[in-house]
Enzyme design. Structure first.
Site: not given
Ligand code: P1T
Length: 389
Positions: A54, A107, A179, A204
């Site tokens: 961890r 988001y 972000d 992504k």
């Molecule tokens: O899904 P996760 O890895 O926890 O990430 C969250 C997140 C953070 N910032 C941005 C700009 C994002 O687009 C996302 C997650 N977005 C999607 C799942 C979506 O379909 O837009």
């Protein structure tokens, strides 16, 4: 070997996986997946580089080194998801009474997280149109701790001037967090523009194959890094060694993928802009985009995300989405396969209709994550679906 003078494409293949990196006697070209949850020590009071997975793991360590190199920062940290990275940041940086200024288009899950902090920990949130830096400055108040940006934003692809906002923020002793999920470190490096912290949903483009949920934080400030790293361990929202391996593997083709995502996105944005059943197209690479010039100035590309409003409303949007055959109707983005979705009913349904309307997210809005397939096949699929509505 140090890759300091190497270009992005070289660093994305090699950093963290130099053959002599882990131990002189080991010369693997690809990082092993270190599944061990704990590491032996000879002495009670001393441990080697790794102690317990961890707090640190060799596969994650290799990946964190690459994260830092690609964002051109001193430090990188891996997390179990983008939201785990975001929650760790809020946990580390905020105390009761603080204020966050956020872009009004973010988001949906990020806004939901902010709301949790607001309701549970006495934090105030000010959402502003950060495409206009003077509105950000006007929103700064004595308790403002951080400014949270996406550029381009999810889902309206709004772009803000990261350098100008960082300059304003630093005059007021406020941190800027960007972000950078939509452009990836290939097209944009926010800390080079002046931001303090970069956060990513690694799920992504960074992974790129829709097979990992992950997050990352990159930054230069040593003392902030140590605080966030402490909480990476204390909260424990870490990625598994197998996921770290998949991300290391995915990153090797980031530049190739981003170029193809972008050239396909251009073709689709232009096709949509000329379509009689389309009301409006959002893509920073179109000259019609209000921040086209700013995008050219601060980023090396425009990315692979395109949003558009279909003529009509929710009914037409849903009908169109359900007629597609090659595009996959699914949340998420940034994978090699093209995905498409309805923000109001899917990714941004966790925020209220009123908030969506304030941000400009209409029921006719459709968001496309353009993949790396053949662009003619993609356009043909859109065309057959338009014909059916
Ligand atoms: O899904 P996760 O890895 O926890 O990430 C969250 C997140 C953070 N910032 C941005 C700009 C994002 O687009 C996302 C997650 N977005 C999607 C799942 C979506 O379909 O837009």
């Amino acid at each position: 070997m140090t890759h300091q003078n190497h270009s992005f494409d070289t660093r994305s293949v090699h950093v963290g996986e130099e053959p002599e990196f882990l131990d002189g006697s080991k010369n693997e070209v690809v990082s092993p997946i270190f599944l061990s949850s704990t590491f032996a020590r000879k002495e009670v009071k001393n441990h080697g580089q790794f102690e317990y997975s961890r707090s640190g793991n060799p596969t994650r360590f290799a990946l964190e080194k690459r994260y830092a190199s690609l964002e051109q920062t001193e430090y990188g940290l891996g997390f179990a998801s983008g939201l785990a990275a975001e929650a760790t940041l809020l946990f580390t940086l905020l105390k009761p009474g603080d204020n966050i200024i956020g872009f009004d288009d973010l988001y949906g899950g990020t806004k939901r997280l902010f709301k949790q902090w607001k309701d549970n920990y006495d934090i105030t949130i000010s959402l502003v149109d950060a495409a206009q830096p003077h509105l950000v400055e006007a929103a700064i108040q004595p308790g403002t701790k951080l400014i949270w940006l996406e550029s381009p934003t999810n889902p309206l692809l709004k772009v803000c001037d990261i350098a100008a906002i960082s300059e304003i923020a630093h005059r007021h002793n406020v941190l800027v967090i960007v972000d950078n999920t939509f452009l990836s470190p290939y097209f944009q490096n926010p800390t080079v523009l002046g931001a303090d912290i970069v956060v990513h949903s690694v799920t992504k483009y960074i992974t790129g194959h829709s097979d990992v949920v992950g997050g990352a934080i990159m930054l230069n400030d040593k003392s902030l890094y140590e605080k966030i790293k402490f909480n990476q361990n204390a909260l424990g929202a870490i990625p598994s060694p197998f996921d770290c391996y998949l991300v290391l593997r995915g990153l090797k083709t980031l530049s190739l993928r981003m170029e193809k995502h972008q050239s396909n996105a251009f073709a689709i944005a232009e096709y949509l802009e000329n379509h009689p059943k389309v009301e409006r197209v959002y893509y920073p690479g179109l000259k019609s985009h209000p921040q086209y010039e700013l995008s050219l100035k601060q980023a090396k590309g425009f990315g692979g995300m395109v949003s558009f409003e279909i003529k009509g409303g929710e009914k037409e949007a849903v009908q169109f989405l359900e007629c597609l055959e090659l595009f996959t109707l699914a949340e998420s983005l940034g994978g090699v396969e093209s995905l498409i979705e309805h923000p109001a009913l899917m990714t941004h349904s966790s925020i209220t209709k009123k908030e969506r309307e304030q941000a400009g997210i209409k029921d006719s809005l459709i968001r496309v994550s353009v993949g790396v397939e053949d662009k003619t096949d993609l356009i043909n699929d859109l065309e057959q679906a338009f014909r059916q509505i």
